[in-house]
Design an enzyme around this catalytic site. Structure first.
Site, short mmCIF file in Angstrom:
data_model
loop_
_atom_site.label_atom_id
_atom_site.label_comp_id
_atom_site.label_asym_id
_atom_site.label_seq_id
_atom_site.Cartn_x
_atom_site.Cartn_y
_atom_site.Cartn_z
CE LYS A 70 36.46 -9.11 31.34
NZ LYS A 70 35.68 -9.96 32.24
CG ASP A 106 32.58 -11.99 31.72
OD1 ASP A 106 33.23 -12.97 31.31
OD2 ASP A 106 33.05 -10.83 31.78
#
Ligand code: ATR
Length: 275
Positions: A70, A106
């Protein structure tokens, strides 16, 4: 109606074999009639930029990014959403004619699961966030945007929690401490963003840190209730939830960015639970 070659999407990670994302996006695509294919690609550590470039050059439209890439995806993107910029992490890439756009869905997924799927508003709540790694950083801005009355980040390494609090304290009332400093404090919602679940363990928390009527949420999920979900139940949480709903909701946010349509997440969450 579906005509022509399907648009290509994928999730990249290491490991990746157990990813539920291909199933989730296949269900979304079937439900909304979108002509796309979504696969899981295993990428060796150190090879993310080359793999992402190859996928784009092969005509790929977008990627999801999972552990451990990420941060690499954050570096890779040409243009970042404000949310992703803050998080220092990207889980969604869009390959557009004028560059690579990066976002982080997220935290939105977590907030949506709590507030919409479970009807639990966060405004005015006292929130305890456990952990100060990538998972915690990824959810902070969307949590603070819901206007909790306060948010405390507690971490084994207290300095890391402090660093995060400083990075986000212009967005709301956020402070930091070590686990030992949680005595005599009560929280309405405790969110576990530590990696302790990998060892089927929980961070060392005082027994009475969860307020009466409190809720627990573990960012992790598994076939069986996670150690933190069990911890919450044992302490009388009204609800003690795992992160499967968040997983599906963050996928829906990515799907919407790519395709411009919202899938219905409820039947997908149900299908994954039954599996
Ligand atoms: P992730 O991207 O999953 O957040 P990470 O960045 O490595 O992974 O962060 C892991 C988090 O779990 C950290 O908050 C870590 O605490 P430290 O910052 O003190 O390392 C926490 N963690 C991992 N193992 C732990 C344990 N046994 N007890 C308590 N916290 C733990």
């Amino acid at each position: 109606m579906q005509t022509g070659q399907p648009d290509q999407y994928a999730v990249m990670g290491y490991p990746i074999a157990h990813s539920k994302s291909p199933r989730i996006h296949a269900l979304f695509a079937a439900q909304t009639g979108q002509n796309l294919e979504y696969r899981a690609i295993l990428v060796e550590p150190g090879h993310f930029p080359a793999a992402a470039r190859a996928f784009r050059d092969g005509g790929g439209k977008g990627l999801n990014i999972t552990v451990p890439f990420k941060q690499d995806a954050w570096v890779f993107a040409d243009l970042l959403s404000a949310r992703a910029e803050r998080a220092g992490a990207v889980n969604t890439l869009l390959f557009e004619p004028n560059g690579v756009r990066g976002d982080n869905t997220d935290g939105l997924g977590l907030v949506r699961d709590l507030t919409v799927n479970h009807g639990y508003p966060l405004a005015g709540k006292r929130i305890l966030l456990l952990g100060a790694g990538g998972a915690a950083r990824g959810v902070l801005q969307p949590l603070l945007a819901e206007k909790p009355v306060r948010l405390v980040i507690a971490n084994r390494t207290a300095e890391k929690a402090l660093g995060l609090a400083l990075r986000f304290n212009d967005l709301g009332r956020v402070s930091a401490c070590g686990f030992a400093e949680l005595t005599e404090r009560r929280f309405d919602l405790i969110i576990n963003a530590t990696a302790t679940g990998l060892d089927d363990a929980v961070p060392p928390l005082p027994d009475d840190v969860l307020a009466a009527e409190g809720w627990c949420y573990d960012l992790m999920y598994g076939r069986e209730p996670t150690a933190f979900v069990r911890w919450g139940r044992e302490r009388g949480a009204v609800r003690s939830l795992d992160g499967l709903g968040m997983l599906v909701e963050q996928a829906a946010e990515s799907f919407h960015r790519w395709r411009g349509v919202w899938p219905d997440t409820a039947p997908v969450i149900t299908a994954l639970r039954e599996n």
